[in-house]
Design a protein around this motif. Structure first.
Motif, PDB file in Angstrom:
ATOM      1  N   ARG A  89       0.810  -1.220   0.000  1.00 15.49           N
ATOM      2  CA  ARG A  89       0.000   0.000   0.000  1.00 15.49           C
ATOM      3  C   ARG A  89       0.839   1.264   0.000  1.00 15.49           C
ATOM      4  NH1 ARG A  89      -2.397  -1.342   5.976  1.00 15.49           N
ATOM      5  NH2 ARG A  89      -0.646  -0.663   7.253  1.00 15.49           N
ATOM      6  N   GLN A  90       2.114   1.178   0.379  1.00 15.53           N
ATOM      7  CA  GLN A  90       2.949   2.382   0.423  1.00 15.53           C
ATOM      8  C   GLN A  90       3.492   2.758  -0.949  1.00 15.53           C
ATOM      9  OE1 GLN A  90       5.843   1.567   3.501  1.00 15.53           O
ATOM     10  NE2 GLN A  90       4.551   2.548   5.044  1.00 15.53           N
ATOM     11  N   GLU A  91       3.436   1.842  -1.910  1.00 18.95           N
ATOM     12  CA  GLU A  91       3.904   2.167  -3.259  1.00 18.95           C
ATOM     13  C   GLU A  91       2.950   3.112  -3.976  1.00 18.95           C
ATOM     14  OE1 GLU A  91       4.639  -1.251  -5.591  1.00 18.95           O
ATOM     15  OE2 GLU A  91       6.476  -1.821  -4.532  1.00 18.95           O
ATOM     16  N   VAL A 114      -8.152   5.091  -2.261  1.00 20.43           N
ATOM     17  CA  VAL A 114      -9.315   4.267  -1.931  1.00 20.43           C
ATOM     18  C   VAL A 114      -8.866   2.928  -1.370  1.00 20.43           C
ATOM     19  CG1 VAL A 114     -11.288   3.032  -2.895  1.00 20.43           C
ATOM     20  CG2 VAL A 114     -10.812   5.386  -3.608  1.00 20.43           C
ATOM     21  N   TRP A 115      -7.914   2.310  -2.047  1.00 21.73           N
ATOM     22  CA  TRP A 115      -7.444   0.986  -1.629  1.00 21.73           C
ATOM     23  C   TRP A 115      -6.610   1.063  -0.359  1.00 21.73           C
ATOM     24  CZ3 TRP A 115      -9.826  -2.939  -3.534  1.00 21.73           C
ATOM     25  CH2 TRP A 115     -10.444  -2.823  -4.770  1.00 21.73           C
ATOM     26  N   GLN A 116      -5.900   2.153  -0.170  1.00 22.03           N
ATOM     27  CA  GLN A 116      -5.143   2.323   1.069  1.00 22.03           C
ATOM     28  C   GLN A 116      -6.080   2.400   2.261  1.00 22.03           C
ATOM     29  OE1 GLN A 116      -2.926   5.841   0.046  1.00 22.03           O
ATOM     30  NE2 GLN A 116      -1.178   4.682  -0.775  1.00 22.03           N
ATOM     31  N   THR A 117      -7.208   3.082   2.084  1.00 23.91           N
ATOM     32  CA  THR A 117      -8.193   3.157   3.168  1.00 23.91           C
ATOM     33  C   THR A 117      -8.768   1.783   3.476  1.00 23.91           C
ATOM     34  OG1 THR A 117      -8.788   5.416   2.507  1.00 23.91           O
ATOM     35  CG2 THR A 117     -10.336   4.235   3.921  1.00 23.91           C
ATOM     36  N   GLU A 121      -5.244  10.595  12.815  1.00 28.71           N
ATOM     37  CA  GLU A 121      -5.792   9.630  11.876  1.00 28.71           C
ATOM     38  C   GLU A 121      -4.763   8.567  11.564  1.00 28.71           C
ATOM     39  OE1 GLU A 121      -6.807  11.381   8.148  1.00 28.71           O
ATOM     40  OE2 GLU A 121      -4.982  12.601   8.041  1.00 28.71           O
ATOM     41  N   LEU A 122      -5.276   7.398  11.202  1.00 24.31           N
ATOM     42  CA  LEU A 122      -4.421   6.264  10.861  1.00 24.31           C
ATOM     43  C   LEU A 122      -4.239   6.242   9.352  1.00 24.31           C
ATOM     44  CD1 LEU A 122      -3.008   3.852  12.205  1.00 24.31           C
ATOM     45  CD2 LEU A 122      -5.064   2.503  11.761  1.00 24.31           C
ATOM     46  N   THR A 123      -2.991   6.345   8.896  1.00 26.25           N
ATOM     47  CA  THR A 123      -2.687   6.364   7.472  1.00 26.25           C
ATOM     48  C   THR A 123      -1.701   5.253   7.139  1.00 26.25           C
ATOM     49  OG1 THR A 123      -0.787   7.867   7.661  1.00 26.25           O
ATOM     50  CG2 THR A 123      -2.971   8.876   7.518  1.00 26.25           C
ATOM     51  N   VAL A 124      -1.343   5.158   5.866  1.00 24.96           N
ATOM     52  CA  VAL A 124      -0.379   4.139   5.451  1.00 24.96           C
ATOM     53  C   VAL A 124       0.988   4.385   6.072  1.00 24.96           C
ATOM     54  CG1 VAL A 124      -1.553   3.607   3.304  1.00 24.96           C
ATOM     55  CG2 VAL A 124       0.104   5.475   3.354  1.00 24.96           C
ATOM     56  N   ASP A 125       1.261   5.624   6.455  1.00 23.52           N
ATOM     57  CA  ASP A 125       2.549   5.967   7.064  1.00 23.52           C
ATOM     58  C   ASP A 125       2.488   5.955   8.585  1.00 23.52           C
ATOM     59  OD1 ASP A 125       3.760   6.406   4.551  1.00 23.52           O
ATOM     60  OD2 ASP A 125       2.824   8.391   4.439  1.00 23.52           O
ATOM     61  N   GLY A 126       1.374   5.524   9.149  1.00 20.55           N
ATOM     62  CA  GLY A 126       1.234   5.490  10.594  1.00 20.55           C
ATOM     63  C   GLY A 126       0.262   6.551  11.086  1.00 20.55           C
TER      64      GLY A 126
END
Length: 544
Positions: free
Chosen positions: A72-74, A280-283, A303-308
Motif C-alpha cells: 500500500r505504500q507504493e 481508496v485501496w489504502q483506506t 488519523e491512521l494512514t499508510v505511514d502510521g
C-alpha cells in the motif's frame, strides 16, 4: 464444646455465618443485577464498539485476502486479482444490502467512499451480464436453472457449503442454517472452483433468504462471471476435455467459444475512475483488520494512514478543542454554583424552620419543571429581543443598537446550566451546614473573633465536605449535559456530549461516539482520582 443441638460449636457458628452471608447476598442481589444491566454491560459494550471493525473483513473477505500481498505504500493500483475478488464480494454484499454500510464506515475515514460503494453496488449486475450474454449465446442450456443445478450438484462439497454459509452469516449477522437442497460436486469444485463458490453463494441465499427452490431459479450474473473466470485459465481446458460429469459437453463447447476479454479492473474503472485511485485501496487496506485504533485517533484529532499515525488537517481538528471547552466550562459552572449556592444554603441552614421550609420549596421547584421547558425559557430570556435585553434597554444600561449577545455562545450555556444545576449544589451544602452546631460560632465570638474570622476559621472549614460533595455532583452532571448546550450554546457553547449525540443519532458513527464517550469517562475518572489525592474522598459528606 458443643452447641445446644449437639453439633460442635465451631461448626454451628460457621453454618450460622454462612446463612448470614447468603441472606446478605440475596438482599443486595437485585441491586447488583441492576448495576450490571444498566451500568457495567453498557460500558463494556461501549468499549468494544470503540475498537471493533469487522465490517470490512466481513463484507469484503476475498478482497481483504487478496490485498494482503499488495504494497500500500507504493501507491500503485492493485492487481486484477484484487478487482476480481472485489466484484464477487460486492455482488454478494449488494444482494444482502450490506455494501452501503461498508461505504458509510469507510466514508468516516475517506470522504466520498459512501457514494462510491453505493453507486457501484447497483452496477454489479451489469458487469456479470457481459459474461452471461456470451455464455448463453454459446449454449442456450445455460439459460435454464435446472441445467445449472444438475451440472453443479453431486457429493463431497459439504465443506464448501459450510464455508460459504459462514461467509453469509458474517456478512449479514444472521444465522443461515437450514437445508438448501444442494450440495456441490467435489469434481466440479476442483474443475471450476470460482463457479462452485459463486453458485453455492447463490444457492444459500436463494434457499434461506428467498425461500425458493434452487433448481427452479436462474443463477445470478456473478455465477456466469465466475464461470468465465474459470474458463480463462488455460489449465482448465485439458481438465474440462477429460470431464465426463453432468453438463460436460456444454462446458467443453464453451472452451472453444471466445469469452469476453473484459477485465474486472477495466469494468470498475469504467464504472467509476475512483476505483483506480490508490487512496481508496489504502483506506480499505488500513481499516481491514477486525480491530482498529482509528476511532480513538479520530477522537484526539489524529488519523491512521499508510505511514502510521498523523495529525488531521488543521480545518478538521475539533475534538481536543471540544474536550478542553467541556472541562473548562464545567469548572466555571461548578464555581458559579458554589458562589451562588453557598449563601443560599447558609440562609436555609440558619433561618427559622418555617421560613427555611418555604425557601426550600423554591429551591426544589425547578425539579418539578421539565428540563426542556427550563432551557427553552432561558432561550426566551437571553435572546437579543428577549426579556433581559429589553429590560436593560429600558433601564438605559444598554443601547438598543448594541444589545448583549447572551445566547448561541458559551455565556448562554454557563448561565442556563448554572441555574439548572444550582439545586444540586445547594442540597449537599445545606445538609452539611445543618450539622454544624451554632454554638461554635458563638464560642468563637465570645473569645474575641470578629464575624468574618468566626465564619472563616470555624464555620467554613466544617462546610468544606458539602462543597466537595456538591462540586463532584455538579461537575459530573455538567460534563455530560447536551440538551441545554444544544439549545442555547450555538457553535461556541456546545460540549463534547453534543458531538457524541450527533454521531449516535445523525451520522450513525457509533464507533467514534463510543471512543469519545470512553475518553470522557477516563477523563472524569482521572479528575476524580486527582480530587481524591488532593481533598480526599473520605472528606466528602452529604450530612451527618
Amino acid at each position: 464444646m458443643l452447641a445446644a443441638d449437639g453439633t460442635p460449636l465451631k461448626e454451628s457458628l460457621g453454618r450460622a455465618l454462612r446463612r448470614q452471608k447468603i441472606r446478605a447476598l440475596a438482599l443486595v442481589a437485585p441491586l447488583l443485577l441492576f448495576v450490571l444491566l444498566t451500568f457495567v454491560i453498557p460500558i463494556v459494550s461501549m468499549l468494544v464498539r470503540s475498537v471493533e471493525n469487522q465490517i470490512v473483513s466481513d463484507t469484503l473477505p476475498g478482497t481483504v485476502a487478496a490485498l494482503s500481498s499488495w504494497d500500500r505504500q507504493e501507491g500503485a493500483t492493485p492487481s486484477e486479482d484484487v478487482f476480481q475478488n472485489l466484484f464477487f464480494d460486492m455482488f454478494n454484499a449488494a444482494e444482502a444490502k450490506e455494501h452501503t454500510k461498508l461505504g458509510t464506515r469507510l466514508n468516516y475515514e475517506n470522504t466520498g467512499l459512501a457514494s462510491l460503494f453505493r453507486t457501484s453496488g447497483r452496477s454489479m449486475d451489469d458487469i456479470g451480464e457481459v459474461f452471461q450474454d456470451a455464455i448463453e449465446d454459446a449454449d442456450a442450456r445455460f439459460e435454464d436453472g435446472a441445467f445449472w443445478h444438475e451440472m453443479m450438484s453431486g457429493e463431497g462439497g459439504d465443506a464448501l457449503v459450510a464455508d460459504r454459509r459462514a461467509r453469509w452469516e458474517n456478512l449479514t449477522g444472521e444465522p443461515m442454517s437450514g437445508d438448501i437442497g444442494y450440495v456441490p460436486s467435489q469434481d466440479i469444485i476442483v474443475l471450476l472452483p470460482e463457479t462452485a463458490a459463486a453458485y453455492t453463494d447463490f444457492a444459500i441465499w436463494t434457499a434461506i433468504e428467498d425461500n425458493d427452490v434452487v433448481a427452479e431459479e436462474d443463477p445470478w450474473e456473478a455465477v456466469y462471471a465466475a464461470l468465465a473466470v474459470d474458463l480463462r485459465d488455460p489449465s482448465r481446458a485439458a481438465a474440462i476435455a477429460e470431464y465426463s460429469g453432468a453438463g460436460a459437453d456444454a462446458l467443453q463447447a464453451l472452451t472453444a467459444t471466445e469469452m469476453p476479454t473484459l477485465t474486472f479492473t477495466d469494468a470498475f474503472a469504467e464504472m467509476d475512475e475512483d476505483w483506480l485511485t490508490p487512496g481508496v485501496w489504502q483506506t480499505v487496506d488500513v481499516y481491514s483488520s477486525n480491530y482498529t485504533s482509528g476511532y480513538f485517533l479520530n477522537s484526539v484529532d489524529r488519523e491512521l494512514t499508510v505511514d502510521g499515525v498523523e495529525a488531521r488537517p488543521e480545518n478538521e481538528r475539533l475534538y481536543i478543542k471540544l474536550f478542553g471547552r467541556t472541562l473548562w466550562m464545567s469548572l466555571i459552572i461548578t464555581s458559579s454554583c458554589i458562589l451562588l449556592g453557598y449563601p443560599v444554603a447558609w440562609l436555609l441552614a440558619n433561618l427559622p424552620v418555617r421560613t427555611a421550609n418555604v425557601l426550600m420549596i423554591l429551591v426544589l421547584l425547578p425539579f418539578w419543571t421539565s428540563l426542556l421547558v427550563r432551557t427553552s425559557a432561558w432561550k426566551v430570556l437571553l435572546q437579543q429581543q428577549g426579556v433581559i435585553n429589553e429590560l436593560l434597554v429600558w433601564l438605559g444600561f444598554v443601547d438598543d443598537a448594541n444589545r448583549l449577545i447572551l445566547m448561541n455562545n458559551s455565556t448562554g450555556t454557563i448561565i442556563a446550566m448554572t441555574h439548572i444545576l444550582l439545586p444540586f449544589m445547594i442540597l449537599p451544602l445545606y445538609s452539611v451546614m445543618k450539622t454544624v452546631p451554632p454554638t461554635y460560632l458563638r464560642a468563637a465570638k465570645s473569645l474575641g473573633a470578629t464575624n468574618w474570622t468566626a465564619f472563616w476559621r470555624v464555620y467554613f472549614p466544617q462546610s468544606v465536605p458539602g462543597i466537595g460533595a456538591g462540586s463532584i455532583l455538579v461537575f459530573i452532571l455538567a460534563i455530560g449535559y447536551y440538551i441545554t448546550p444544544e439549545i442555547v450554546g450555538g457553535t461556541d457553547g456546545v460540549f463534547i456530549s453534543n458531538r457524541i449525540a450527533y454521531h449516535i443519532s445523525r451520522s450513525l458513527n457509533w464507533g467514534l461516539a463510543a471512543a469519545l464517550g470512553t475518553i470522557l469517562l477516563v477523563l472524569v475518572l482521572a479528575l476524580y482520582w486527582v480530587y481524591d489525592q488532593i481533598v480526599g474522598i473520605d472528606n466528602v459528606k452529604l450530612g451527618g
